[in-house]
Design a protein around this motif. Structure first.
Motif, PDB file in Angstrom:
ATOM      1  N   LYS A  83      -4.549  38.640   0.044  1.00  0.00           N
ATOM      2  CA  LYS A  83      -4.813  36.912   0.212  1.00  0.00           C
ATOM      3  C   LYS A  83      -6.582  36.891   0.364  1.00  0.00           C
ATOM      4  N   ILE A  84      -7.149  38.116   0.701  1.00  0.00           N
ATOM      5  CA  ILE A  84      -8.604  37.993   0.535  1.00  0.00           C
ATOM      6  C   ILE A  84      -8.878  37.697  -0.998  1.00  0.00           C
ATOM      7  N   ASP A  85      -8.381  38.636  -1.591  1.00  0.00           N
ATOM      8  CA  ASP A  85      -8.589  38.583  -3.270  1.00  0.00           C
ATOM      9  C   ASP A  85      -8.397  37.203  -3.911  1.00  0.00           C
ATOM     10  N   GLU A  86      -7.321  36.645  -3.096  1.00  0.00           N
ATOM     11  CA  GLU A  86      -6.765  35.187  -3.787  1.00  0.00           C
ATOM     12  C   GLU A  86      -7.668  34.136  -3.467  1.00  0.00           C
ATOM     13  N   GLY A  87      -8.255  34.320  -2.168  1.00  0.00           N
ATOM     14  CA  GLY A  87      -9.220  33.319  -1.556  1.00  0.00           C
ATOM     15  C   GLY A  87      -8.272  32.376  -0.739  1.00  0.00           C
ATOM     16  N   THR A  88      -7.017  32.885  -0.043  1.00  0.00           N
ATOM     17  CA  THR A  88      -6.104  32.396   0.682  1.00  0.00           C
ATOM     18  C   THR A  88      -6.104  32.857   2.198  1.00  0.00           C
ATOM     19  N   TYR A  89      -7.180  34.096   2.468  1.00  0.00           N
ATOM     20  CA  TYR A  89      -6.895  34.555   3.591  1.00  0.00           C
ATOM     21  C   TYR A  89      -7.170  33.396   4.747  1.00  0.00           C
ATOM     22  N   GLY A  90      -6.413  33.467   5.921  1.00  0.00           N
ATOM     23  CA  GLY A  90      -6.467  32.604   6.915  1.00  0.00           C
ATOM     24  C   GLY A  90      -5.671  31.468   6.763  1.00  0.00           C
ATOM     25  N   ILE A  91      -5.063  31.439   5.448  1.00  0.00           N
ATOM     26  CA  ILE A  91      -4.053  30.346   5.345  1.00  0.00           C
ATOM     27  C   ILE A  91      -2.541  30.796   5.639  1.00  0.00           C
ATOM     28  N   CYS A  92      -1.745  29.988   6.389  1.00  0.00           N
ATOM     29  CA  CYS A  92      -0.383  30.439   6.899  1.00  0.00           C
ATOM     30  C   CYS A  92       0.543  30.401   5.592  1.00  0.00           C
ATOM     31  N   GLU A  93       1.281  31.845   5.529  1.00  0.00           N
ATOM     32  CA  GLU A  93       2.152  31.789   4.528  1.00  0.00           C
ATOM     33  C   GLU A  93       3.148  30.774   4.471  1.00  0.00           C
ATOM     34  N   ASP A  94       3.547  30.308   5.686  1.00  0.00           N
ATOM     35  CA  ASP A  94       4.836  29.457   5.660  1.00  0.00           C
ATOM     36  C   ASP A  94       4.165  27.775   5.714  1.00  0.00           C
ATOM     37  N   THR A  95       3.120  27.483   6.276  1.00  0.00           N
ATOM     38  CA  THR A  95       2.946  26.135   6.295  1.00  0.00           C
ATOM     39  C   THR A  95       1.883  25.706   5.797  1.00  0.00           C
ATOM     40  N   GLY A  96       0.987  26.633   5.238  1.00  0.00           N
ATOM     41  CA  GLY A  96      -0.346  26.231   4.684  1.00  0.00           C
ATOM     42  C   GLY A  96      -1.442  25.922   5.502  1.00  0.00           C
ATOM     43  N   GLU A  97      -0.925  25.802   7.041  1.00  0.00           N
ATOM     44  CA  GLU A  97      -2.211  25.453   7.932  1.00  0.00           C
ATOM     45  C   GLU A  97      -3.101  26.685   7.935  1.00  0.00           C
ATOM     46  N   SER A  98      -4.267  26.346   8.525  1.00  0.00           N
ATOM     47  CA  SER A  98      -5.253  27.282   8.855  1.00  0.00           C
ATOM     48  C   SER A  98      -4.969  28.237  10.068  1.00  0.00           C
ATOM     49  N   ILE A  99      -5.034  29.435   9.902  1.00  0.00           N
ATOM     50  CA  ILE A  99      -4.907  30.289  10.912  1.00  0.00           C
ATOM     51  C   ILE A  99      -6.166  30.341  11.763  1.00  0.00           C
ATOM     52  N   PRO A 100      -6.140  30.081  13.200  1.00  0.00           N
ATOM     53  CA  PRO A 100      -7.665  30.385  13.939  1.00  0.00           C
ATOM     54  C   PRO A 100      -8.357  31.362  13.819  1.00  0.00           C
ATOM     55  N   LEU A 111      -0.686  36.712   9.129  1.00  0.00           N
ATOM     56  CA  LEU A 111      -0.204  35.981   7.853  1.00  0.00           C
ATOM     57  C   LEU A 111       0.365  34.635   8.186  1.00  0.00           C
ATOM     58  N   ARG A 112       0.410  34.304   9.469  1.00  0.00           N
ATOM     59  CA  ARG A 112       1.092  32.996  10.019  1.00  0.00           C
ATOM     60  C   ARG A 112       0.344  32.593  11.061  1.00  0.00           C
ATOM     61  N   THR A 113       0.426  31.290  11.364  1.00  0.00           N
ATOM     62  CA  THR A 113      -0.002  30.776  12.834  1.00  0.00           C
ATOM     63  C   THR A 113       0.879  31.383  13.833  1.00  0.00           C
ATOM     64  N   VAL A 114       0.540  31.041  14.915  1.00  0.00           N
ATOM     65  CA  VAL A 114       1.165  31.797  16.111  1.00  0.00           C
ATOM     66  C   VAL A 114       2.729  30.823  16.068  1.00  0.00           C
ATOM     67  N   GLU A 115       2.999  29.606  15.933  1.00  0.00           N
ATOM     68  CA  GLU A 115       3.917  28.940  15.651  1.00  0.00           C
ATOM     69  C   GLU A 115       4.939  29.406  14.677  1.00  0.00           C
ATOM     70  N   ALA A 116       4.387  29.526  13.364  1.00  0.00           N
ATOM     71  CA  ALA A 116       5.173  29.768  12.416  1.00  0.00           C
ATOM     72  C   ALA A 116       5.753  31.360  12.683  1.00  0.00           C
ATOM     73  N   GLN A 117       4.954  32.101  13.201  1.00  0.00           N
ATOM     74  CA  GLN A 117       5.348  33.516  13.690  1.00  0.00           C
ATOM     75  C   GLN A 117       6.460  33.385  14.651  1.00  0.00           C
ATOM     76  N   GLU A 118       6.273  32.471  15.512  1.00  0.00           N
ATOM     77  CA  GLU A 118       7.241  32.336  16.341  1.00  0.00           C
ATOM     78  C   GLU A 118       8.824  31.952  15.932  1.00  0.00           C
ATOM     79  N   LYS A 119       8.600  30.789  14.983  1.00  0.00           N
ATOM     80  CA  LYS A 119       9.695  30.643  14.361  1.00  0.00           C
ATOM     81  C   LYS A 119      10.631  31.411  13.229  1.00  0.00           C
ATOM     82  N   LEU A 120       9.769  32.536  12.684  1.00  0.00           N
ATOM     83  CA  LEU A 120      10.138  33.673  11.790  1.00  0.00           C
ATOM     84  C   LEU A 120      10.967  34.342  12.820  1.00  0.00           C
ATOM     85  N   GLY A 121      10.369  34.906  13.995  1.00  0.00           N
ATOM     86  CA  GLY A 121      10.968  35.941  14.859  1.00  0.00           C
ATOM     87  C   GLY A 121      12.393  35.284  15.621  1.00  0.00           C
ATOM     88  N   ARG A 122      12.671  34.014  15.470  1.00  0.00           N
ATOM     89  CA  ARG A 122      14.026  33.606  16.189  1.00  0.00           C
ATOM     90  C   ARG A 122      14.928  33.735  15.224  1.00  0.00           C
TER      91      ARG A 122
END
Length: 122
Positions: A83-100, A111-122
């Motif tokens: 993602k660093i090489d692609e220029g997308t580091y810090g962008i959530c894989e699932d939502t496209g939102e910025s990761i703080p 790779l995901r915001t906390v919210e997206a990671q929690e959804k994935l874990g469910r």
């Protein structure tokens, strides 16, 4: 789709952390594979009583769990470097939102915001 809120200096620092983490995880995985082979060789050469067998099984299960976690984390580290090489580091894989930035400092391979990671874990 670069994350414009992250400075190049921050991203470069994260790359260094991630590369170090990748090397560390690769050493852990390699060492665990060597340990497993050593244990297998010892088990073939030795007689065990019930207690020894229980300890061997426990050790194998713990190593398998640690190995799986290390391999999963290594996959995330490699993806974060991509993602660093692609220029997308810090962008959530699932939502496209910025990761703080704080989350990325704590977990450079996030790779995901906390919210997206929690959804994935469910």
């Amino acid at each position: 789709m670069a994350n414009g809120s992250l400075s190049q200096e921050f991203v470069d620092g994260q790359r260094e952390k991630l590369e170090g983490l990748r090397a560390q995880l690769e050493r852990i995985i390699s060492g665990m594979q060597e340990d497993e082979q050593d244990r297998a060789d010892q088990e073939n050469d030795a007689q065990f009583d019930g207690g020894d067998m229980s300890q061997q099984m426990f050790t194998r299960e713990m190593d398998a769990t640690i190995g799986e976690q290390s391999e999963e984390r290594l996959r995330d580290v490699k993806r974060a470097l991509e993602k660093i090489d692609e220029g997308t580091y810090g962008i959530c894989e699932d939502t496209g939102e910025s990761i703080p930035e704080g989350r990325l400092k704590a977990i450079p391979e996030a790779l995901r915001t906390v919210e997206a990671q929690e959804k994935l874990g469910r």
